[in-house]
Motif scaffolding. Structure first.
Motif, PDB file in Angstrom:
ATOM      1  N   GLY A 231       0.802  -1.216   0.000  1.00  0.00           N
ATOM      2  CA  GLY A 231       0.000   0.000   0.000  1.00  0.00           C
ATOM      3  C   GLY A 231       0.833   1.263   0.000  1.00  0.00           C
ATOM      4  N   ARG A 232       1.946   1.249  -0.742  1.00  0.00           N
ATOM      5  CA  ARG A 232       2.865   2.391  -0.745  1.00  0.00           C
ATOM      6  C   ARG A 232       3.215   2.779  -2.179  1.00  0.00           C
ATOM      7  NH1 ARG A 232       8.026   0.657   1.231  1.00  0.00           N
ATOM      8  NH2 ARG A 232       8.571   2.861   1.501  1.00  0.00           N
ATOM      9  N   ILE A 233       3.371   4.081  -2.397  1.00  0.00           N
ATOM     10  CA  ILE A 233       3.941   4.623  -3.631  1.00  0.00           C
ATOM     11  C   ILE A 233       4.955   5.678  -3.208  1.00  0.00           C
ATOM     12  CG2 ILE A 233       3.530   5.892  -5.770  1.00  0.00           C
ATOM     13  CD1 ILE A 233       0.665   4.770  -5.741  1.00  0.00           C
ATOM     14  N   VAL A 234       6.216   5.461  -3.522  1.00  0.00           N
ATOM     15  CA  VAL A 234       7.256   6.433  -3.201  1.00  0.00           C
ATOM     16  C   VAL A 234       7.647   7.146  -4.486  1.00  0.00           C
ATOM     17  CG1 VAL A 234       8.088   5.060  -1.262  1.00  0.00           C
ATOM     18  CG2 VAL A 234       9.142   4.787  -3.506  1.00  0.00           C
ATOM     19  N   TYR A 235       8.150   8.371  -4.350  1.00  0.00           N
ATOM     20  CA  TYR A 235       8.484   9.120  -5.559  1.00  0.00           C
ATOM     21  C   TYR A 235       9.625  10.090  -5.295  1.00  0.00           C
ATOM     22  CZ  TYR A 235       5.648  12.846  -3.438  1.00  0.00           C
ATOM     23  OH  TYR A 235       5.143  13.793  -2.582  1.00  0.00           O
ATOM     24  N   GLN A 236      10.285  10.419  -6.382  1.00  0.00           N
ATOM     25  CA  GLN A 236      11.257  11.504  -6.407  1.00  0.00           C
ATOM     26  C   GLN A 236      10.798  12.471  -7.490  1.00  0.00           C
ATOM     27  OE1 GLN A 236      15.114  11.316  -8.498  1.00  0.00           O
ATOM     28  NE2 GLN A 236      16.040  11.419  -6.461  1.00  0.00           N
ATOM     29  N   GLN A 237      10.726  13.735  -7.135  1.00  0.00           N
ATOM     30  CA  GLN A 237      10.170  14.731  -8.053  1.00  0.00           C
ATOM     31  C   GLN A 237      11.158  15.866  -8.284  1.00  0.00           C
ATOM     32  OE1 GLN A 237       6.863  17.783  -7.033  1.00  0.00           O
ATOM     33  NE2 GLN A 237       5.806  16.043  -7.960  1.00  0.00           N
ATOM     34  N   SER A 238      11.323  16.214  -9.540  1.00  0.00           N
ATOM     35  CA  SER A 238      12.059  17.430  -9.881  1.00  0.00           C
ATOM     36  C   SER A 238      11.029  18.519 -10.157  1.00  0.00           C
ATOM     37  CB  SER A 238      12.935  17.211 -11.113  1.00  0.00           C
ATOM     38  OG  SER A 238      12.146  16.875 -12.241  1.00  0.00           O
ATOM     39  N   SER A 239      11.239  19.677  -9.574  1.00  0.00           N
ATOM     40  CA  SER A 239      10.228  20.727  -9.626  1.00  0.00           C
ATOM     41  C   SER A 239      10.798  21.999 -10.237  1.00  0.00           C
ATOM     42  CB  SER A 239       9.707  21.036  -8.214  1.00  0.00           C
ATOM     43  OG  SER A 239       8.824  22.129  -8.215  1.00  0.00           O
ATOM     44  N   THR A 240       9.946  22.726 -10.944  1.00  0.00           N
ATOM     45  CA  THR A 240      10.355  24.041 -11.451  1.00  0.00           C
ATOM     46  C   THR A 240      10.071  25.141 -10.439  1.00  0.00           C
ATOM     47  OG1 THR A 240       8.193  24.283 -12.542  1.00  0.00           O
ATOM     48  CG2 THR A 240      10.024  23.400 -13.864  1.00  0.00           C
ATOM     49  N   ASP A 241       9.527  24.791  -9.276  1.00  0.00           N
ATOM     50  CA  ASP A 241       9.337  25.781  -8.221  1.00  0.00           C
ATOM     51  C   ASP A 241      10.714  26.242  -7.750  1.00  0.00           C
ATOM     52  OD1 ASP A 241       8.946  27.152  -5.810  1.00  0.00           O
ATOM     53  OD2 ASP A 241       7.142  26.003  -5.361  1.00  0.00           O
ATOM     54  N   PRO A 242      11.033  27.517  -7.906  1.00  0.00           N
ATOM     55  CA  PRO A 242      12.383  27.988  -7.567  1.00  0.00           C
ATOM     56  C   PRO A 242      12.767  27.779  -6.114  1.00  0.00           C
ATOM     57  CG  PRO A 242      11.208  29.605  -8.889  1.00  0.00           C
ATOM     58  CD  PRO A 242      10.209  28.581  -8.478  1.00  0.00           C
ATOM     59  N   LEU A 243      11.788  27.658  -5.212  1.00  0.00           N
ATOM     60  CA  LEU A 243      12.089  27.488  -3.798  1.00  0.00           C
ATOM     61  C   LEU A 243      12.477  26.058  -3.436  1.00  0.00           C
ATOM     62  CD1 LEU A 243       9.263  29.629  -2.161  1.00  0.00           C
ATOM     63  CD2 LEU A 243      11.698  30.171  -2.254  1.00  0.00           C
ATOM     64  N   ILE A 244      12.265  25.106  -4.351  1.00  0.00           N
ATOM     65  CA  ILE A 244      12.486  23.698  -4.047  1.00  0.00           C
ATOM     66  C   ILE A 244      13.687  23.185  -4.834  1.00  0.00           C
ATOM     67  CG2 ILE A 244      11.499  21.382  -4.165  1.00  0.00           C
ATOM     68  CD1 ILE A 244       8.754  22.621  -3.790  1.00  0.00           C
ATOM     69  N   ALA A 245      14.727  22.776  -4.105  1.00  0.00           N
ATOM     70  CA  ALA A 245      15.906  22.200  -4.748  1.00  0.00           C
ATOM     71  C   ALA A 245      15.733  20.709  -4.985  1.00  0.00           C
ATOM     72  CB  ALA A 245      17.146  22.454  -3.893  1.00  0.00           C
ATOM     73  N   ALA A 246      15.004  20.025  -4.116  1.00  0.00           N
ATOM     74  CA  ALA A 246      14.759  18.583  -4.263  1.00  0.00           C
ATOM     75  C   ALA A 246      13.505  18.228  -3.479  1.00  0.00           C
ATOM     76  CB  ALA A 246      15.951  17.774  -3.761  1.00  0.00           C
ATOM     77  N   HIS A 247      12.801  17.187  -3.940  1.00  0.00           N
ATOM     78  CA  HIS A 247      11.531  16.810  -3.326  1.00  0.00           C
ATOM     79  C   HIS A 247      11.332  15.303  -3.470  1.00  0.00           C
ATOM     80  CE1 HIS A 247       6.820  17.130  -3.454  1.00  0.00           C
ATOM     81  NE2 HIS A 247       7.259  16.607  -2.319  1.00  0.00           N
ATOM     82  N   THR A 248      11.160  14.616  -2.357  1.00  0.00           N
ATOM     83  CA  THR A 248      10.793  13.197  -2.368  1.00  0.00           C
ATOM     84  C   THR A 248       9.558  13.023  -1.493  1.00  0.00           C
ATOM     85  OG1 THR A 248      12.196  12.629  -0.468  1.00  0.00           O
ATOM     86  CG2 THR A 248      13.189  12.465  -2.666  1.00  0.00           C
ATOM     87  N   GLY A 249       8.884  11.898  -1.656  1.00  0.00           N
ATOM     88  CA  GLY A 249       7.686  11.687  -0.857  1.00  0.00           C
ATOM     89  C   GLY A 249       7.159  10.278  -0.953  1.00  0.00           C
ATOM     90  N   GLU A 250       6.047  10.072  -0.285  1.00  0.00           N
ATOM     91  CA  GLU A 250       5.422   8.749  -0.259  1.00  0.00           C
ATOM     92  C   GLU A 250       3.931   8.888   0.009  1.00  0.00           C
ATOM     93  OE1 GLU A 250       5.410   4.784   2.623  1.00  0.00           O
ATOM     94  OE2 GLU A 250       7.284   5.887   2.339  1.00  0.00           O
ATOM     95  N   TRP A 251       3.137   8.090  -0.702  1.00  0.00           N
ATOM     96  CA  TRP A 251       1.731   7.883  -0.398  1.00  0.00           C
ATOM     97  C   TRP A 251       1.626   6.532   0.297  1.00  0.00           C
ATOM     98  CZ3 TRP A 251      -1.239  12.023  -1.538  1.00  0.00           C
ATOM     99  CH2 TRP A 251      -0.842  12.869  -2.572  1.00  0.00           C
TER     100      TRP A 251
END
Length: 318
Positions: A231-251
């Motif tokens: 019951g898990r989905i993990v992710y790594q996201q690259s964002s064009t939001d200038p305030l975010i250098a890196a973003h990872t997460g999980e559902w």
């Protein structure tokens, strides 16, 4: 008859940070997807205090691959030996060493060495692996060097939070909503466009356009690793939001005897240099943390609520 040859590489970088700080960055492999692309996701399967077994998903030369890695950690010598068990030719295994050497109180040298045996007669496969090792090594060392220089600010630059909702509905339907990301433009008001591919079952590559409450639009590319039985989905996201250098997460979808808890987890590395341009000349890091928490939390909470409605309405219809 296939040929075999041993290949060795060594890369090193000088880092403006204490040796202990640098060792800490390479020692905590689970944090690599946030700090050290091209790592996408790392799970610690075993750990006895000195040696560990990891499952790693990595982008190598534009392709996403996965392998098991065993590491022996020696903090006293600031050395980590590793052995990757690769899934296929041209090399069945790849081993090496991380070594940190103190040059001064606030300066150190980091060395990354590899050795592996190439097998088979296809020069294209051998060239692919050699290029992947070289590119990934240089990328990791460069990233560690830039991160370590901010060692006294790193804790403040990392933002971790989660949002949860309780659902009176089947866990399978909640996971289905989160997994079927291609349907999100029709289901989520902040998603305006999305494309995705799943060339390998359970590994999704997506490009998603989102719109914030003030009308700002962002495009993000993600790699999602899906674990339906957990019951898990993990992710790594690259964002064009200038305030975010890196973003990872999980559902995560967690059932119990009274219902289901579905949670959105976020880990963000903030881009401090962009704060003034994005939030005004008087904004500080605390303001950036609040802003990113509000935007990402708002989107994930909307997604959780829509997943809840999807699961509960499906049960009502049935």
């Amino acid at each position: 008859m296939s040929a075999e040859r041993v290949h060795r590489t060594t890369h090193e970088v000088s880092v403006d940070a204490p040796a202990g700080v640098v060792y800490g960055l390479i020692g905590d492999a689970v944090t690599w997807p946030l700090f050290l692309p091209p790592s996408i996701h790392v799970e610690q399967l075993e750990f006895d205090g000195r040696s560990e077994r990891l499952r790693m998903w990595v982008r190598a030369s534009g392709e996403i691959t996965s392998w098991t890695s065993r590491r022996t950690l020696d903090p006293a010598r600031r050395r980590i030996d590793f052995h990757h068990e690769l899934p296929a030719a041209p090399a069945r295994s790849l081993a090496g060493t991380w070594q940190v050497q103190a040059l001064a109180a606030d300066r150190s040298r980091l060395t990354l060495s590899h050795h592996y045996t190439l097998t088979g007669d296809d020069p294209r496969q051998a060239a692919w692996l050699e290029a992947a090792v070289d590119t990934n090594s240089r990328t990791q060392l460069d990233r560690i060097g830039r991160l370590a220089r901010r060692w006294d600010r790193l804790d403040a630059l990392v933002l971790a939070f989660e949002d949860s909702v309780r659902v009176n509905g089947p866990a399978e339907l909640l996971y289905d909503f989160l997994y079927r990301i291609g349907d999100w433009p029709q289901q989520l008001p902040h998603v305006t466009r999305l494309t995705h591919t799943e060339r390998t079952p359970g590994i999704q590559e997506t490009t998603m356009d989102t719109r914030t409450a003030d009308g700002t639009r962002h495009t993000a590319e993600s790699v999602r690793i899906c674990f339906p039985h957990a019951g898990r989905i993990v992710y790594q996201q690259s964002s064009t939001d200038p305030l975010i250098a890196a973003h990872t997460g999980e559902w995560s979808v967690v059932p119990d005897e009274r219902g289901v808890t579905v949670t959105a987890h976020h880990q963000v590395l903030l881009h401090e240099e962009a704060i003034a341009a994005e939030l005004g000349p008087h904004a500080d890091l605390a303001a950036a943390r609040r802003h990113v928490r509000r935007v990402l939390g708002g989107h994930s909470t909307t997604t959780l609520q829509r997943a809840k409605s999807y699961a509960q309405n499906a049960v009502t219809v049935l």
